[in-house]
Write an enzyme that holds these catalytic residues in place. Structure first.
Site, mmCIF file in Angstrom:
data_model
loop_
_atom_site.group_PDB
_atom_site.id
_atom_site.type_symbol
_atom_site.label_atom_id
_atom_site.label_comp_id
_atom_site.label_asym_id
_atom_site.label_seq_id
_atom_site.Cartn_x
_atom_site.Cartn_y
_atom_site.Cartn_z
ATOM 1 N N GLY A 1 -6.751 13.620 5.173
ATOM 2 C CA GLY A 1 -6.753 12.422 4.634
ATOM 3 C C GLY A 1 -5.218 12.127 4.423
ATOM 4 O O GLY A 1 -4.410 13.247 4.227
ATOM 5 N N PRO B 1 -1.540 11.486 2.376
ATOM 6 C CA PRO B 1 -1.117 12.506 1.065
ATOM 7 C C PRO B 1 -1.664 11.513 -0.149
ATOM 8 O O PRO B 1 -1.339 10.450 -0.121
ATOM 9 C CB PRO B 1 0.277 12.371 1.299
ATOM 10 C CG PRO B 1 0.627 11.803 2.479
ATOM 11 C CD PRO B 1 -0.427 11.152 3.084
ATOM 12 N N GLY B 2 -1.767 12.313 -1.210
ATOM 13 C CA GLY B 2 -2.380 11.692 -2.493
ATOM 14 C C GLY B 2 -3.741 11.212 -2.646
ATOM 15 O O GLY B 2 -4.121 10.627 -3.615
ATOM 16 N N GLY C 1 -6.135 13.326 -2.889
ATOM 17 C CA GLY C 1 -6.734 14.264 -3.724
ATOM 18 C C GLY C 1 -7.588 15.129 -3.035
ATOM 19 O O GLY C 1 -8.638 15.802 -3.754
ATOM 20 N N LYS C 2 -6.978 15.915 -2.126
ATOM 21 C CA LYS C 2 -7.736 16.889 -1.341
ATOM 22 C C LYS C 2 -7.589 18.103 -2.294
ATOM 23 O O LYS C 2 -8.717 18.676 -2.382
ATOM 24 C CB LYS C 2 -6.957 17.179 -0.052
ATOM 25 C CG LYS C 2 -7.077 16.019 0.821
ATOM 26 C CD LYS C 2 -6.489 16.105 2.188
ATOM 27 C CE LYS C 2 -4.796 16.339 2.214
ATOM 28 N NZ LYS C 2 -4.279 14.742 1.824
ATOM 29 N N THR C 3 -6.604 18.542 -2.954
ATOM 30 C CA THR C 3 -6.490 19.403 -3.664
ATOM 31 C C THR C 3 -7.537 19.473 -4.916
ATOM 32 O O THR C 3 -8.207 20.532 -5.128
ATOM 33 C CB THR C 3 -5.088 19.835 -4.228
ATOM 34 O OG1 THR C 3 -4.241 19.677 -2.932
ATOM 35 C CG2 THR C 3 -4.987 21.245 -4.685
ATOM 36 N N GLU D 1 11.428 -17.863 -0.477
ATOM 37 C CA GLU D 1 10.222 -17.401 -1.147
ATOM 38 C C GLU D 1 9.229 -18.279 -1.453
ATOM 39 O O GLU D 1 7.987 -18.054 -1.309
ATOM 40 C CB GLU D 1 10.720 -16.613 -2.268
ATOM 41 C CG GLU D 1 11.682 -15.632 -2.121
ATOM 42 C CD GLU D 1 11.005 -14.533 -1.079
ATOM 43 O OE1 GLU D 1 9.925 -14.499 -1.152
ATOM 44 O OE2 GLU D 1 11.924 -13.963 -0.408
ATOM 45 N N HIS E 1 7.252 -18.851 2.035
ATOM 46 C CA HIS E 1 5.797 -17.560 1.982
ATOM 47 C C HIS E 1 4.897 -18.091 1.024
ATOM 48 O O HIS E 1 3.598 -18.025 1.279
ATOM 49 C CB HIS E 1 6.681 -16.354 1.364
ATOM 50 C CG HIS E 1 7.496 -15.842 2.617
ATOM 51 N ND1 HIS E 1 7.089 -15.309 3.835
ATOM 52 C CD2 HIS E 1 8.853 -15.214 2.158
ATOM 53 C CE1 HIS E 1 8.134 -14.998 4.453
ATOM 54 N NE2 HIS E 1 8.982 -14.721 3.600
HETATM 55 ZN ZN ZN Z 1 10.785 -13.512 3.756
#
Ligand code: ZN
Length: 621
Positions: free
Chosen positions: A215, A217-218, A220-222, A440, A443
């Site tokens: 999976g 990183p991060g 939560g495998k450990t 912006e 968008h």
């Molecule tokens: Zn833009």
């Protein structure tokens, strides 16, 4: 280099490669300098090969080495990737760590000043046998030291071969692992085996031997592996794939042996090997050189250990990797790491639970809206959410607040997603600032109109690498995307540039990353997802999978036409809502940041104005 080797490991591998070059050069010179080899160095290297512990246990700082050098006390030094093994004339042995390679350079300089052979010096790499006992010429030494200095920056520090194990030092159980329901249920039979290995085998069931957790990183495998140990109340012995890669031939396999010896002694237990892909791949060719041979030896040893477990030994090996494809296939066969569990990113409900859990650790001010926080964090891992909570607390500390209000959590999420607010906004001219606002606003309007997601915030404060940001979040975690949704996303990406065009009749360079993103999306739509306007279903991935170089001309042309179509639609919408564009631009220039509701309001204002105008023109007609 194997293309399957993950990117993040390249500095490590590069370091290794440099060292191997160094060793290669040295070996070729071995014969000529053999006669000059000092006995003391030879003995020292021999002892290091059999047992480096006396050096490793006595780590000294640079000052001691410099003092010994001044007093002419040094009997011999071996430069290793991680530092220097020093033997003194008084018989002391110590190790001086040298992570940045600066020390090698320093020693080299004084060596040069002192003239020939101040003390015997050797470079040892991953294979001490090929470095065994020669005295080098100065020029060559310089090369080797430089290479070694470069290599040390990237090569892991050698830390002996002790594997610590833990039992109950911090008990984590499945209840402490949020989400990962599938993974937990997949581990249930392993839990029942570890709790009662004999009872399990009495049933005639073949116990599992190895589990591979994969999976991003991060995820939560450990933690999950630890939780399994906590659930079963058994020992947890952690190791990392890289731990086995040693600078001495045979040491890697020895470490594997020692790890499993410890495991058997402490059974029932869980051996956790993180970064399984770091163990390396076996190769069948003889041309690979010592490091590949060493990789083979390590993997063979792991295979031998796993194959050697008997059914009631009570040892489970859990491997974890971010790159399951890079794990040696031999490890994944039946009876080895034959159980594969994929960990996924937390979904909306899991993220909400994670926020509730982590927020307990900080002093929150006022009501915390965990559902909103969860919505804002689509695609973040549990580790990233922990970072967000911690960062929110840091913001409070920075501002001298006594608690952590909701606003700080939102700010922390934005930092996590878009980077810190940086000061470059002040460097913008008034005209540029307005252009960013127009961009912006464009968008935001299209995102809102086409319902691409929830517009949370629009800002012209520069963050990370962007001059302005429109934050649009997904209200649900989608696994499937409709063609129309992807088209809308493309429109949203193109809207910044389109708004600039409508307002100024001139585009700017500010849309570069938008265009890149939109082009990627359009290309994958036509080339792999079967979502083109022309109706082609052919996937270029099929060609790459068969190692056929695809001709992308048609796909690129189709992607281009997709972009053009969507751009026209986007321009039409923005022209229609010109009033909203103007209103939002003004607000942004004035206040720098506005929220999603204001965007929605501006759009409905513009629509109402359009309607009035229509009515008026009809009356006039
Ligand atoms: Zn833009």
């Amino acid at each position: 280099m194997n293309k399957l080797i993950p990117n993040k490991r390249w500095p490590y591998l590069l370091g290794g490669a440099l060292l191997l070059i160094a060793i290669g050069v040295v070996v070729s010179n071995r014969r000529s300098s053999l006669a000059r080899q000092p006995i003391v160095l030879n003995a020292m290297l021999q002892q290091m090969r059999s047992d480096p512990a006396p050096w490793m246990v006595a780590e000294r700082d640079v000052s001691i080495l410099l003092l010994d050098m001044q007093k002419n006390n040094v009997a011999g030094v071996a430069l290793a990737p991680s530092g220097m093994f020093v033997s003194t004339r008084l018989g002391q042995k110590y190790f001086v760590g040298d992570n940045a390679g600066k020390l090698s350079a320093l020693v080299l300089t004084s060596y040069e000043k002192a003239g020939a052979a101040a003390f015997p010096l050797a470079v040892v790499g991953e294979d001490i046998r090929s470095a065994n006992g020669w005295h080098m010429d100065m020029g060559l030494l310089l090369t080797v030291c430089l290479l070694s200095a470069l290599g040390t920056q990237a090569v892991r520090v050698y830390r002996g071969n002790g594997f610590k194990f833990s039992k109950n030092d911090s008990v984590v159980t499945f209840d402490d692992v949020i989400g990962a329901a599938e993974a937990k249920s997949a581990l249930m039979d392993i839990k029942s085996y570890l709790k009662d290995p004999k009872g399990f085998t009495a049933l005639g069931a073949r116990p599992p031997k190895g589990v591979l957790l994969s999976g991003p990183p991060g995820t939560g495998k450990t933690r999950l592996a630890k939780a399994l140990a906590g659930e079963c109340n058994v020992h947890f012995i952690p190791a990392t794939g890289g731990d086995f890669t040693a600078m001495f031939v045979g040491l890697g396999a020895m470490r594997v042996k020692s790890l499993f010896r410890k495991a058997r002694k402490n059974a029932p237990c869980i051996v956790f090997i993180d970064e399984m892909d770091g163990v390396g791949r076996r190769t069948t060719t003889d041309t690979g050189g010592t490091s590949e041979a060493e990789g083979n030896r390590i993997i063979n040893q792991i295979l031998a250990e796993i194959d050697g477990f008997n059914s009631s030994s009570g040892v489970i090996v859990i491997g974890a990797t971010n790159f399951p494809d890079a794990v040696d296939p031999a490890l994944l066969r039946e009876g080895r790491f034959d159980r594969k569990i994929q960990l996924t990113l937390p979904d909306l409900a899991d993220r909400e639970a994670l926020f509730r859990l982590f927020a307990k650790e900080v002093k929150t001010g006022g009501e915390l809206s965990c559902p909103q926080l969860a919505r804002l964090t689509t695609g973040l891992t549990p580790a990233a959410i922990a970072y967000v909570v911690n960062h929110a607390a840091l913001i409070s500390a920075r501002q001298g607040q006594t608690d952590v209000p909701m606003a700080n959590f939102i700010e922390a999420i934005e930092v996590c997603r878009m980077g810190e607010v940086n000061g470059s906004a002040s460097a913008l001219t008034e005209g540029e600032r307005e252009r960013v606002a127009v961009h912006e606003a464009g968008h935001a309007i299209i995102a809102q109109v086409l319902n691409v997601g929830r517009v949370e915030k629009v800002t012209i404060l520069s963050r990370g690498g962007a001059l302005g940001v429109t934050l649009v979040t997904q209200t649900e975690d989608k696994q499937l995307h409709l063609k129309s949704e992807l088209q809308h996303r493309i429109q949203m990406l193109l809207a910044g540039r389109a708004a600039e065009l409508i307002t100024y009749n001139d585009a700017s360079s500010g849309a570069a990353s938008d265009l890149k993103e939109a082009s990627k999306l359009a290309l994958s739509m036509v080339a792999t997802l079967g979502l083109s306007d022309s109706g082609t279903l052919f996937s270029l991935d099929a060609l790459t999978a068969l190692n056929i170089k695809p001709d992308t001309t048609t796909a690129v042309a189709e992607a281009e036409s997709t972009l053009t179509t969507q751009n026209e639609r986007c321009l039409a919408t923005l022209r229609e809502l010109r009033g909203a564009l103007v209103e939002l631009t003004e607000k942004l220039v004035e206040r720098e940041t506005i929220d999603g509701e204001e965007v929605a309001q501006a759009i409905s204002n513009a629509r109402a104005a359009n309607k009035n105008l229509e009515g008026a023109s009809r009356e006039a007609a």
